[in-house]
Design a protein around this motif. Structure first.
Motif, short mmCIF file in Angstrom:
data_model
loop_
_atom_site.label_atom_id
_atom_site.label_comp_id
_atom_site.label_asym_id
_atom_site.label_seq_id
_atom_site.Cartn_x
_atom_site.Cartn_y
_atom_site.Cartn_z
N VAL A 1 16.99 11.02 39.22
CA VAL A 1 16.24 10.40 40.29
C VAL A 1 16.61 8.92 40.33
O VAL A 1 16.96 8.31 39.32
CB VAL A 1 14.72 10.58 40.10
CG1 VAL A 1 14.34 12.04 40.13
CG2 VAL A 1 14.22 9.91 38.82
N GLY A 2 16.56 8.35 41.51
CA GLY A 2 17.04 6.98 41.70
C GLY A 2 18.43 6.92 42.27
O GLY A 2 18.86 5.87 42.73
N SER A 3 19.11 8.08 42.30
CA SER A 3 20.47 8.13 42.85
C SER A 3 20.53 8.88 44.17
O SER A 3 21.61 9.08 44.73
CB SER A 3 21.42 8.81 41.85
OG SER A 3 21.08 10.19 41.69
N LEU A 4 19.35 9.29 44.70
CA LEU A 4 19.33 10.23 45.82
C LEU A 4 18.95 9.59 47.15
O LEU A 4 19.40 10.03 48.20
CB LEU A 4 18.38 11.39 45.50
CG LEU A 4 18.77 12.15 44.21
CD1 LEU A 4 17.61 12.99 43.71
CD2 LEU A 4 19.97 13.03 44.46
N GLY A 5 18.11 8.58 47.14
CA GLY A 5 17.68 7.94 48.36
C GLY A 5 18.63 6.83 48.80
O GLY A 5 19.66 6.57 48.16
N GLU A 6 18.25 6.14 49.88
CA GLU A 6 19.02 4.98 50.34
C GLU A 6 19.01 3.88 49.29
O GLU A 6 19.99 3.16 49.10
CB GLU A 6 18.43 4.45 51.66
CG GLU A 6 19.17 3.27 52.26
CD GLU A 6 20.57 3.64 52.75
OE1 GLU A 6 21.39 2.72 52.94
OE2 GLU A 6 20.84 4.85 52.95
N ALA A 7 17.89 3.78 48.60
CA ALA A 7 17.75 2.83 47.49
C ALA A 7 16.63 3.33 46.60
O ALA A 7 15.86 4.22 46.98
CB ALA A 7 17.43 1.42 48.00
N THR B 1 21.28 1.15 44.35
CA THR B 1 21.75 1.67 45.63
C THR B 1 23.26 1.91 45.59
O THR B 1 23.97 1.31 44.76
CB THR B 1 21.40 0.71 46.78
OG1 THR B 1 21.76 1.30 48.03
CG2 THR B 1 22.11 -0.63 46.63
N ASN B 2 23.73 2.75 46.49
CA ASN B 2 25.16 2.91 46.72
C ASN B 2 25.61 2.17 47.98
O ASN B 2 26.79 2.21 48.33
CB ASN B 2 25.50 4.40 46.85
CG ASN B 2 25.50 5.11 45.52
OD1 ASN B 2 26.07 4.64 44.55
ND2 ASN B 2 24.83 6.26 45.46
N ASN B 3 24.68 1.52 48.65
CA ASN B 3 24.94 0.83 49.92
C ASN B 3 25.32 -0.63 49.64
O ASN B 3 24.48 -1.45 49.30
CB ASN B 3 23.69 0.90 50.80
CG ASN B 3 23.89 0.30 52.17
OD1 ASN B 3 24.64 -0.66 52.35
ND2 ASN B 3 23.19 0.85 53.15
N ARG B 4 26.61 -0.94 49.78
CA ARG B 4 27.09 -2.28 49.45
C ARG B 4 26.47 -3.35 50.35
O ARG B 4 26.12 -4.44 49.90
CB ARG B 4 28.62 -2.35 49.55
CG ARG B 4 29.23 -3.71 49.23
CD ARG B 4 28.80 -4.18 47.83
NE ARG B 4 29.17 -5.55 47.56
CZ ARG B 4 30.24 -5.91 46.86
NH1 ARG B 4 31.07 -5.01 46.39
NH2 ARG B 4 30.49 -7.18 46.65
#
Length: 359
Positions: free
Chosen positions: A171-177, A198-201
């Motif tokens: 958990v923590g890797s699934l949403g936008e942040a 987040t994965n959103n740069r």
């Protein structure tokens, strides 16, 4: 820290931090270095935490609340917008949402796992809805895939759940942040502190840009929501042991499952696609106040796991599941440095009290 003995019996607090000499030495070394404010230790902590959760970017913050506020602001959420949050949660998500100028939209939770669900969220979505905050309550993952399918921006609240897994992913890797809290008695601690993952740069860059104000132009509002290096040093030391903390919490939960399932209480029921971390071990009981009072008298401190559902302080909001949980949920001590003697004492005390309430 060990339990105190009062009047010839053990006194076991509801929560206590797990701090050892390695943690103390890590903080001491950081203090002795002379680099106290945000520096290399913070960057190292961010990198290690991102790697542990399985995301690209992490920004450490001063608290979980500031982490959520920065995330909402960086998603351009503000006045005229709505953010869906559960009633059965602490007030932090509510306060962070209010701080942006957006309206918190309160929804009910499921009695099965104390989490919001796609069903409880869906009926409250409007054209003004810009995000939903999804806490994984007490360390048990919400049904996050179904929530993601609603098409609303999801911010995971991992204050209780760092290390928990949903269908093989942390958990923590699934949403936008996602946001974390590292308060003293959380899954791991930096004293106070938090983080955004987040994965959103683009989102990450905006968060880092507004997290601190020094030596920057005055063209936008910025904050002082940084973590210190000595906090990060403690975080790095704790992160190394987090899997051991989780393993121990699960061991204690297994003992509680076996002992309390013999009585007229509802113990946690976890489906196989979820791996909880047992930040809290919550049972559902009748005569909650009586059990809590007598346990306290015998030195075992149990608490309502949420002080008060949010809707109970607001007009015209109905959340019957949250009301039911609030009247029956009892949180029992479950933390890594509980000894076998303490666990046995907790179970013996509560078994006797619960049996009496059934007479």
């Amino acid at each position: 820290m060990r339990s105190k003995v009062k009047g010839g019996r053990l006194f076991i607090p509801h929560s206590r931090p797990t701090i050892d000499k390695e943690d103390i030495n890590a903080v001491t070394e950081a203090l002795a270095s002379g680099q106290l404010a945000q520096g290399e230790k913070v960057r190292e902590f961010e990198e290690n935490l991102a790697r542990y959760i399985g995301v690209k970017y992490c920004a450490a913050t001063s608290s979980g609340t500031s982490a959520l506020y920065l995330t909402l602001k960086s998603l351009n959420i503000g006045e005229g917008d709505e953010v869906i949050i559960p009633s059965y949660v602490c007030s932090s998500p509510y306060m962070a949402t209010l701080q942006t100028g957006a309206k918190p939209k309160i929804v009910d939770v499921e009695t099965s796992d104390f989490n919001v669900s796609a069903a409880t969220i869906k009926k409250e979505i409007t054209p003004k809805t810009k995000a939903v905050v999804v806490p994984h309550m007490f360390g048990t993952p919400a049904e996050i895939e179904e929530i993601l399918d609603l098409g609303v921006t999801v911010i995971e609240d991992c204050a209780h759940s760092i290390g928990a897994e949903y269908k093989g992913k942390k958990v923590g890797s699934l949403g936008e942040a996602s946001i974390c809290s590292f308060y003293a008695t959380k899954m791991m601690t930096t004293g106070e502190g938090g983080a955004i993952l987040t994965n959103n740069r683009e989102l990450y860059d905006k968060i880092v840009e507004t997290r601190e104000y020094d030596k920057k132009p005055l063209n936008t509002i910025r904050y002082n929501y940084k973590m210190t290096d000595f906090q990060a040093a403690l975080g790095l030391s704790q992160l190394k042991k987090l899997n051991d903390f989780i393993r121990r919490r699960r061991e204690i939960a297994e003992i509680y499952d076996e002992r309390f399932s013999k009585h007229n209480v509802i113990t946690p029921s976890i489906p196989p696609h979820k791996k909880p971390v047992y930040y809290r071990y919550v049972i559902m009981v009748n005569k909650l106040k009586e059990i809590q009072k007598e346990a306290r008298e015998k030195g075992v401190i149990c608490e309502k796991p949420v002080w008060k559902p949010l809707h109970q302080s607001l007009p015209n909001v109905d959340c019957p599941n949250s009301d039911y949980i609030h009247n029956h949920a009892l949180s029992i001590p479950v933390y890594p440095n509980l000894t076998e003697k303490e666990i046995e004492y907790v179970t013996e005390v509560l078994e006797k009290i619960i049996a009496k309430t059934l007479d």
